[in-house]
Design an enzyme around this catalytic site. Structure first.
Site, PDB file in Angstrom:
ATOM      1  N   LYS A   1       0.823  -1.217   0.000  1.00 14.56           N
ATOM      2  CA  LYS A   1       0.000   0.000   0.000  1.00 14.56           C
ATOM      3  C   LYS A   1       0.860   1.271   0.000  1.00 14.56           C
ATOM      4  O   LYS A   1       0.481   2.269  -0.596  1.00 14.56           O
ATOM      5  CB  LYS A   1      -0.975   0.004   1.190  1.00 14.56           C
ATOM      6  CG  LYS A   1      -2.071  -1.058   1.003  1.00 14.56           C
ATOM      7  CD  LYS A   1      -3.332  -0.794   1.785  1.00 14.56           C
ATOM      8  CE  LYS A   1      -4.403  -1.788   1.341  1.00 14.56           C
ATOM      9  NZ  LYS A   1      -5.670  -1.672   2.000  1.00 14.56           N
TER      10      LYS A   1
ATOM     11  N   LYS B   1      -5.081  -8.116  -6.937  1.00 16.23           N
ATOM     12  CA  LYS B   1      -6.271  -8.430  -6.136  1.00 16.23           C
ATOM     13  C   LYS B   1      -7.420  -7.500  -6.518  1.00 16.23           C
ATOM     14  O   LYS B   1      -7.197  -6.328  -6.792  1.00 16.23           O
ATOM     15  CB  LYS B   1      -5.857  -8.238  -4.678  1.00 16.23           C
ATOM     16  CG  LYS B   1      -6.915  -8.178  -3.663  1.00 16.23           C
ATOM     17  CD  LYS B   1      -6.293  -8.009  -2.283  1.00 16.23           C
ATOM     18  CE  LYS B   1      -6.540  -6.624  -1.688  1.00 16.23           C
ATOM     19  NZ  LYS B   1      -7.917  -6.301  -1.434  1.00 16.23           N
TER      20      LYS B   1
ATOM     21  N   LYS C   1     -11.150  -2.294  -3.599  1.00 15.91           N
ATOM     22  CA  LYS C   1     -12.059  -1.142  -3.567  1.00 15.91           C
ATOM     23  C   LYS C   1     -11.393   0.074  -4.194  1.00 15.91           C
ATOM     24  O   LYS C   1     -12.053   0.929  -4.766  1.00 15.91           O
ATOM     25  CB  LYS C   1     -12.396  -0.772  -2.117  1.00 15.91           C
ATOM     26  CG  LYS C   1     -13.109  -1.831  -1.309  1.00 15.91           C
ATOM     27  CD  LYS C   1     -13.641  -1.181  -0.040  1.00 15.91           C
ATOM     28  CE  LYS C   1     -13.934  -2.160   1.068  1.00 15.91           C
ATOM     29  NZ  LYS C   1     -12.804  -2.364   1.990  1.00 15.91           N
TER      30      LYS C   1
END
Ligand code: AQP
Length: 345
Positions: A116, A208, A211
């Protein structure tokens, strides 16, 4: 409320775009567990602000969306607990204690932080780095035994277990002296089950489903219309070969494996059974069957979510009741932790 021997805890971040990965990897199993365990399902808004601050009105809307998804997928809020993390201050309080239990080396190994933060690790928030410690506090505040999560949370669950173990060892004498026996925190177990524990993007089988992916075509949102679901599956990336006959045939074909796993999870079969039926079939035919399965499964959830979201007062009421029940358990744990570590009560 019925009496259960063991407790389940899990959470979802209210960051918008709840997707099929969140559903198959986690939420779908939440309701299944409620007949056997006391279930506590949290909407983790304090985690949601670790990557970026969201507009406050938007954050509250996203919180209600997750609550609606929980209820629409069958969680009974009268029997179990649905609540918002920031309403129970003990999450932050226990996280501080755990900040002093967890080691820098443990957190430095967290791959999700590396993914991230990317090349921007000097500029991301301290909260993003500390996220797994807050997650450990979420789970252990309720002294939960089982945690249904997607595969991506596996490493964070190992860290949670390490924190629980170290706390129990470091404070063993005090734990015993306060009458809690050999260990205060149970060592929680991750429940990572099913055929789709890591659902991949519909545009790139190496990424993946997420969102935060900028492409809406990368994911199926729980709020997508029937037409949108069908169109996204039709446009999902595949390769020109027909479906393989067995597992080995997925080598180098992540998109094919992803679509077959999604189909298996939606129809409650196994990847092997799907390949028995569709091995050798062209993707055009398989995608039509997959779209039918997705619509059949998701349309009722979608309709129920819309119905619930049209009544925000009902959702807020559920969340308020849930927070009150959660606070009772959280206060009891923090009272014990304060006694154990020597803080004043
Ligand atoms: N693609 C996925 N496949 C299977 N399970 C998944 N989960 C998330 N993505 C997948 C599981 O859903 C639960 C709630 O996730 P979260 O709200 O904590 O978000 P996340 O893990 O950070 O992933 P998201 O939802 O895609 O958000 P972003 O864009 O922020 O990365 C967890 O149990 C998670 O494992």
């Amino acid at each position: 409320m019925a009496q259960y021997e063991k407790r389940v805890f899990s959470g979802v971040q209210p960051t918008g775009n709840l997707h099929l990965g969140n559903y198959l990897g986690a939420i779908k199993r939440f309701a299944d567990l409620q007949s056997s365990y006391e279930c506590i399902y949290c909407i983790v808004d304090m985690h949601a602000v670790t990557a970026r601050w969201t507009d406050p009105t938007e954050l509250r809307t996203h919180v209600r969306e997750v609550a609606a998804a929980y209820i629409a997928t069958g969680i009974n809020p009268k029997e179990h607990v649905i609540f918002v993390q920031s309403q129970v201050a003990e999450h932050a309080e226990l996280a501080w204690v755990f900040n002093c239990v967890a080691r820098m080396g443990w957190l430095n190994r967290m791959t999700q932080f590396k993914d991230k933060a990317g090349k921007n690790s000097e500029n991301v928030s301290v909260g993003l780095f500390d996220y797994p410690v807050l997650m450990a506090a979420d789970i252990l505040l309720y002294r939960a035994h089982y945690v249904p999560v997607g595969e991506v949370q596996k490493q964070h669950m190992e860290l949670t277990r390490d924190i629980a173990q170290k706390f129990n060892i470091d404070w063993a004498d005090s734990i015993a002296a306060h009458g809690f026996g050999e260990a205060y925190f149970p060592i929680p177990e991750a429940l990572i089950q099913g055929e789709a524990t890591r659902v991949m993007s519909l545009r790139d089988g190496a990424k993946k489903m997420s969102k935060s992916d900028l492409s809406d075509y990368s994911r199926i949102n729980l709020t997508d219309s029937v037409d949108a679901i069908r169109q996204k599956i039709r446009k999902a990336k595949t390769d020109p070969e027909p479906l393989p006959l067995d597992h080995k045939g997925f080598a180098g074909r992540p998109e094919a494996e992803n679509l077959v796993s999604i189909f298996a999870a939606l129809t409650q079969t196994s990847v092997d059974d799907v390949l028995k039926e569709y091995g050798g079939t062209q993707f055009s035919a398989f995608k039509a069957a997959l779209a039918d399965a997705a619509v059949e499964h998701l349309a009722p959830i979608n309709a129920e979510m819309r119905r619930l979201l049209a009544d925000p007062a009902y959702i807020d009421d559920v969340l308020q009741n849930g927070a009150e029940k959660a606070k009772v358990i959280a206060a009891e744990t923090m009272r014990a932790v304060r006694d154990i570590v020597g803080f004043r009560n």
